[in-house]
Motif scaffolding. Structure first.
Motif, PDB file in Angstrom:
ATOM      1  N   VAL A  32      29.683  26.921  28.301  1.00 39.97           N
ATOM      2  CA  VAL A  32      29.763  28.305  28.775  1.00 39.97           C
ATOM      3  C   VAL A  32      31.214  28.821  28.700  1.00 39.97           C
ATOM      4  O   VAL A  32      31.456  29.953  28.283  1.00 39.97           O
ATOM      5  N   ASP A  35      32.059  29.524  25.144  1.00 39.27           N
ATOM      6  CA  ASP A  35      31.408  30.769  24.746  1.00 39.27           C
ATOM      7  C   ASP A  35      32.169  31.980  25.277  1.00 39.27           C
ATOM      8  O   ASP A  35      32.378  32.958  24.558  1.00 39.27           O
ATOM      9  N   ALA A  40      31.669  35.792  23.872  1.00 39.23           N
ATOM     10  CA  ALA A  40      30.634  36.301  24.777  1.00 39.23           C
ATOM     11  C   ALA A  40      30.859  37.797  24.977  1.00 39.23           C
ATOM     12  O   ALA A  40      31.995  38.237  25.120  1.00 39.23           O
ATOM     13  N   PRO A  41      29.768  38.586  24.992  1.00 41.70           N
ATOM     14  CA  PRO A  41      29.930  40.032  25.164  1.00 41.70           C
ATOM     15  C   PRO A  41      30.583  40.368  26.502  1.00 41.70           C
ATOM     16  O   PRO A  41      30.254  39.782  27.531  1.00 41.70           O
ATOM     17  N   ARG A  42      31.485  41.336  26.428  1.00 44.43           N
ATOM     18  CA  ARG A  42      32.283  41.751  27.574  1.00 44.43           C
ATOM     19  C   ARG A  42      31.448  42.075  28.821  1.00 44.43           C
ATOM     20  O   ARG A  42      31.778  41.663  29.933  1.00 44.43           O
ATOM     21  N   LYS A  43      30.370  42.815  28.620  1.00 41.81           N
ATOM     22  CA  LYS A  43      29.626  43.298  29.785  1.00 41.81           C
ATOM     23  C   LYS A  43      28.852  42.208  30.526  1.00 41.81           C
ATOM     24  O   LYS A  43      28.338  42.451  31.613  1.00 41.81           O
ATOM     25  N   GLY A  44      28.733  41.044  29.909  1.00 36.45           N
ATOM     26  CA  GLY A  44      28.014  39.973  30.593  1.00 36.45           C
ATOM     27  C   GLY A  44      28.906  39.051  31.399  1.00 36.45           C
ATOM     28  O   GLY A  44      28.424  38.168  32.103  1.00 36.45           O
ATOM     29  N   GLN A  47      28.359  38.700  35.469  1.00 37.70           N
ATOM     30  CA  GLN A  47      27.231  37.844  35.842  1.00 37.70           C
ATOM     31  C   GLN A  47      27.504  36.389  35.490  1.00 37.70           C
ATOM     32  O   GLN A  47      27.188  35.478  36.244  1.00 37.70           O
ATOM     33  N   ARG A  48      28.059  36.190  34.290  1.00 37.04           N
ATOM     34  CA  ARG A  48      28.301  34.825  33.822  1.00 37.04           C
ATOM     35  C   ARG A  48      29.267  34.096  34.755  1.00 37.04           C
ATOM     36  O   ARG A  48      29.073  32.933  35.077  1.00 37.04           O
TER      37      ARG A  48
END
Lengths: 509, 509
Positions: A32, A35, A40-44, A47-48
């Motif tokens: 993770v 990633d 990894a997309p900025r908007k996630g 949450q991540r």
């Protein structure tokens, strides 16, 4: 089987299961993190991060649980311990160390500190960009304060700073480092001064220009293959800050960063991370899935990245073989340059302000400055607000240069924002370990230079695997260096190596 | 606050925490699965699978724990339940359903089944490659046997197969499907026959050729942007089997597969997965982090992928606007072709053997065959060894074609090797939902065709967000379709749509 032996067996089997689960969770968290740093997309990310926080807390909880404490106690019973294999004993030792360290910190304090350091990294980025030390100072003060408290909770070793050092280099002390750095300083400062005043400066003009990113990528991949990096057990990606991550020996990933105007940044960055990766890819099968399946210390880890980057990647014999390959990758751009000229150009020495841009010789002076400052912070209670002044004075003294701004001074490194005090010495320890290891390698592999000249780097890789990589964390750093070289870590190998190399390059006679 | 109200509050807060943790672990597992399917190094897969197994077991353990059972019971108390918000009620309902389903399976049996299905997938791949049904049959028999046992443990609904259907499409029954598929068959089989015997076959010769992969990639990205796919909340990668995965609304990733000799495969694959992704990207903020933050059923999910792929991506108005863009991406290759000819070419109807290559019309017949076979397996105890014979007979009857081998017959789909019995109907349900939803969209958005013709797909995306996407799992599939269209799911919209489209394309008058 007696009842206590049977209890010991049960404890052992449960202990192995629990540590395997912890290792597996860390592997998953490693995927993770990789990633998050590679695409990894900025908007996630919000949450991540929360998900990562939850699983990390579970790791912390399991590793500090009453059950873990009871298992360790059971396995430490003399009768039981005597029956343990070498691997199980080291696992118990490491487990005990982590357990004691983590149990002493209240979970609430741990959580506060995790939040603080994650905020501090953004604050540091902003402060560096805006050259705003006062904006970062409050974070730094708090982080130092937490670390001072941790040292109290853990119990100070000979000096408080020793407690921090031991986290990254088990067994290393300020007494050792004072001596080692003193020796380095005594020989390397005069050498740097001699180069600055009398040396014949190598030409570096051919390193200017625009170098096709695609060709840089290809050459990075080519170099890794030559080193014996296994692409079925890893991959090369891009990230802003290059790194290597060993998820398991079957999956050790590295990243690099391609700059169109700088041929050497990605090239040596790739070799550096490739050195870390060779270590992690070649840990013995029997350690896979255990907490011992990782590098034994930051110093030994850095020894491998720096050995490959500098002692191989910046060596004359390497470029005698590979410079024509490099020329082929950049048709027309390096035509009038000889392998020897290239070798000299990539080894230019220059006192500079920025650690990560420093040459092999002055690099150790950058580290020494940080080491001295960290000692002042933890052993002499230096206040964080005084850091810029102390920093600048030390640069003036050791390197003869003074930062024009805090951005290129005390704010340049990320480490302190993450609370990594005690980490910096690993870099110079790595250089010293590497020189001592290479000194032995040259004796043990009399055809080493020949094989490099013939484009065969594998004999070196295999020898390093036998001596270093395969042992993972089963051996302590001091054991590794003693077994390989027959003596404890000494600074003289690094000094000899650097003197020999640079006297030749700078024709100092 | 009464003591029972306070207990209810406590239970609710712990229930939310526990379900959030489960959702977070699933998100993390989702990242690891994505990584395994898009480029994780081969040699790390063994360790990674074990790590995934450990975290999955933890998810199973938490979701079937005594604590979860007690929390559900506490929240189901009438007084407490009456006070719950709509979201909390649905979470309790879903939690109860999962809990009952999973608790009824002994953990040991669950583990055996997970191992069996993971072995079966490799066995299926090999059997398909070697056209060796007998090599796969023993796995298939065992998987069917486990599923029969699960149905017993769960308790059969009206028929045993109904129990499986309900997993993918809550509330759906064989009685409903018998009727719906009967209606489809009655109208679509004659239409397919009429096309085969009397239709004027569109030219497809311009779809032959070699299409630059780079240009295919660019056009895929372009199309996704047009659809309103948010690249700050997702990314497009490549994998052997294209898929979409919603890790959180801020991170919904899709993959596609580029074939040099096939322009349409990646194109329509991308739009299909893009449809799934729009659903997951646009779930309401208030559901993020809860178990309701996902599509409400497989049928509704497929309705969105198939709506975008077929009803938009294979529509005349879409290509009137976008065919010139496609031509620009492949200079010289589509010069003599008109938008109308392209539209007709990508909508050619042909009875075929392979489901995933089928056109929009005959696709439903492929699904119907699988549905009838699954009913035989679970409601009539059809033995697995008889599958090839039954399969071939049904293809002959419904499509007039007979597989030359089991590889292009009963072995073509992966689903059964993973135990996904009851899933196939989702595809045709998706087509029916999609047609009914589009029928409403055209009434509610009178300027829909105009806006598509002007290259503005966002009004449709926003309307779908309001009606479908934002609700996540808060509404049941039946509620979604009733709220949107004012009536329950009907087959006639799909039949009308397909008749209208293909009578026109094939000029059947």
């Amino acid at each position: 089987m007696t009842s206590s032996a049977s209890n010991g067996q049960q404890a052992l089997s449960r202990f192995r299961e629990l540590t395997r689960t912890l290792k597996q969770y860390e592997e998953i968290l490693g995927v993770v993190y990789w990633d998050m740093r590679t695409g990894a997309p900025r908007k996630g990310i919000g949450q991540r991060s929360e998900a990562v926080g939850t699983l990390s807390s579970e790791v912390f909880r399991l590793s500090t649980s009453d059950e873990m404490g009871e298992l360790l106690e059971a396995l430490e019973q003399p009768n039981t311990y005597a029956e343990l294999s070498a691997i199980d004993r080291r696992m118990v030792e490491e487990g005990r160390k982590d357990f004691d360290r983590n149990r002493k910190i209240p979970p609430e304090t741990y959580r506060e500190y995790v939040v603080l350091t994650s905020q501090a990294e953004s604050a540091w980025e902003e402060a560096k960009e805006k050259n705003d030390f006062p904006g970062f100072a409050p974070y730094l003060e708090k982080i130092i304060e937490y670390n001072r408290r941790f040292i109290e909770l853990w119990g100070a070793k000979r000096t408080p700073y020793d407690t921090l050092l031991d986290m990254y280099e088990p067994g290393m002390t300020t007494a050792d480092l004072d001596r080692l750095f003193g020796e380095l300083k005594a020989r390397l400062v005069p050498l740097a001064e001699e180069i600055a005043s009398r040396g014949e400066k190598p030409d570096t003009s051919f390193l200017q220009g625009t170098f096709d990113i695609g060709a840089q990528k290809k050459f990075s991949l080519y170099t890794l293959k030559q080193m014996g990096y296994d692409f079925e057990a890893g991959r090369l990606d891009e990230s802003v800050h290059p790194f290597a991550t060993g998820l398991s020996p079957g999956d050790v990933r590295i990243t690099t960063r391609y700059l169109p105007n700088d041929l050497t940044s990605a090239l040596f960055g790739t070799i550096h991370e490739g050195g870390h990766a060779l270590y992690e890819q070649n840990i013995a099968e029997e350690l896979v899935g255990t907490p011992l399946c990782t590098g034994t210390s930051m110093g030994i880890h850095e020894s491998q990245s720096r050995l490959w980057e500098n002692m191989i990647g910046r060596s004359r014999v390497f470029w005698q073989r590979y410079f024509p390959e490099l020329q082929k990758h950049f048709p027309g751009q390096l035509d009038g340059v000889s392998a020897e000229a290239f070798y000299r150009g990539i080894n230019v020495v220059e006192p500079s302000l920025i650690r990560i841009e420093a040459d092999e010789l002055t690099y150790n002076l950058h580290i020494m400055i940080r080491y001295e400052i960290e000692k002042l912070l933890f052993n002499e209670a230096l206040p964080a607000r005084d850091l810029p002044e102390v920093w600048n004075a030390k640069y003036k003294e050791a390197l003869g240069v003074v930062p024009g701004s805090n951005a290129e001074g005390v704010l340049q490194d990320v480490h302190w924002s993450g609370g990594s005090f005690g980490y910096f010495p690993s870099y110079s320890l790595g250089n010293m370990y590497a020189a001592q290891i290479m000194n032995t390698a040259k004796k043990k592999l009399p055809k080493l230079e020949e094989s490099i000249a013939a484009g065969d780097l594998l004999p070196l890789k295999e020898w390093l695997t036998e001596g270093v990589y395969r042992h993972g964390k089963l051996l302590q750093p001091a054991e590794i260096i003693e077994r390989i070289s027959g003596e404890p870590l000494r600074s003289s190998y690094l000094c000899d190596y650097l003197e020999g190399k640079y006297r030749d390059i700078y024709r100092l006679g």
